[in-house]
Design a protein around this motif. Sequence first.
Motif, mmCIF file in Angstrom:
data_model
loop_
_atom_site.group_PDB
_atom_site.id
_atom_site.type_symbol
_atom_site.label_atom_id
_atom_site.label_comp_id
_atom_site.label_asym_id
_atom_site.label_seq_id
_atom_site.Cartn_x
_atom_site.Cartn_y
_atom_site.Cartn_z
ATOM 1 N N GLY A 230 31.929 31.296 36.779
ATOM 2 C CA GLY A 230 32.593 32.142 35.604
ATOM 3 C C GLY A 230 32.223 33.322 35.096
ATOM 4 N N SER A 232 32.312 37.115 35.529
ATOM 5 C CA SER A 232 33.385 38.318 35.086
ATOM 6 C C SER A 232 33.499 38.942 35.270
ATOM 7 N N PRO A 263 40.988 30.568 37.204
ATOM 8 C CA PRO A 263 40.302 30.981 35.621
ATOM 9 C C PRO A 263 39.688 32.261 35.366
ATOM 10 N N LEU A 264 39.279 32.925 36.724
ATOM 11 C CA LEU A 264 39.508 34.386 36.613
ATOM 12 C C LEU A 264 40.036 35.750 35.342
ATOM 13 N N GLU A 266 42.296 34.351 33.853
ATOM 14 C CA GLU A 266 42.324 34.448 32.215
ATOM 15 C C GLU A 266 41.046 34.622 31.669
ATOM 16 N N LYS A 267 40.284 35.036 31.846
ATOM 17 C CA LYS A 267 39.016 35.128 31.440
ATOM 18 C C LYS A 267 39.137 36.580 31.371
ATOM 19 N N GLU A 268 39.478 37.739 32.296
ATOM 20 C CA GLU A 268 40.011 39.005 32.004
ATOM 21 C C GLU A 268 40.932 39.206 30.766
ATOM 22 N N GLU A 270 41.736 37.937 28.241
ATOM 23 C CA GLU A 270 41.363 36.865 26.966
ATOM 24 C C GLU A 270 41.086 38.081 25.555
#
Length: 335
Positions: A230, A232, A263-264, A266-268, A270
């Motif tokens: 997880g 960044s 997943p990466l 979506e995280k970036e 946000e």
Amino acid sequence: MQVVFLNTFEKSGQDSRTEQAQLSICEQNGLWSIIWTESLGEKQDSQSVWFEGSSWEEMMMAFRHGIAVQMGEGFQPIIDGMLEERRSHEGQGSQYSMIQYYGEMNAESVLFEALREWRRSKAAEMKKSAYLIASNRMLCLLSTYVPHKPEELLQIPGWGETKQAAYAEEVLAITSSFDRERGFPLDWVSSALDPKAYMKWIYKQKENKFKSQMDRQQEKRKLLSAIAEGKSFEELLAQSNLPRRDLIERIEQLETEGYDMEPLIEKELESMPESEQQLVWDALLAVGDRYLKPVLRRAYGDEAMQEKGKSLDLMYDRLRLIRLRYRRMNINHVS
């Protein structure tokens, strides 16, 4: 432990003795190991483990790398063709590698420096990286064989029609002022080589190639592990020490290989408003996903093209991440 491959290697040692070694690939419960064992006569055999792990791909890279190292030291396999070395040294490919080897070993230093100064000036003039003008290897070849005519330039491996059209006149203006001992065509090169030194160089090239592949595979494994944890994009940059563009290209490559980068992504994204993401998505639908500059202009207007530094980097990072999602969804839709 099951031995799935075994080969014996030999090389001529001191006092006309023949040295022997065995290379084996073993498997036990899904774990692979590569073992190199050198026979030391009356002394205890010397054994080294080249690889231990579950990855077949990484095992084969270590296998090829290790063979290249040992064959470069003079060991030859009883079962031939380990690296397809005979096939690669036949025909035109062999001639090209001989020309490259001789060029690296015999570059004329004064001419090399003159060509390097030309390359530096040309790169500054064209605002391009120097290696895109000509690599150091190319400068070595030019300074070894010293072409005086356009048709001679085209006999240099890797020169080609594009460089001929762009740089032939300027390069020949430099090289033609230098004398040379032997001329063109370059069919004399093979008889001017030390065969043993040449073969050692060949295996060194293979060793470097396989080492690069192994390093790249290890980087890939570390990157996938960090993404799974997880981390960044900025954390990935710090961990990998890669330039931003190189890192995002690695991520794009992983996506094409079938690894889940969502997943990466979506995280970036946000902190990026849904409305802004939609603007980019609509721009991709309108202008396509091949080039990002038209997408940037379509989504944000001409003023976005004036952005500098980190702000522009962030915009492009986000565009490329959304493009990954866009491409994946389009592929899934088509299939």
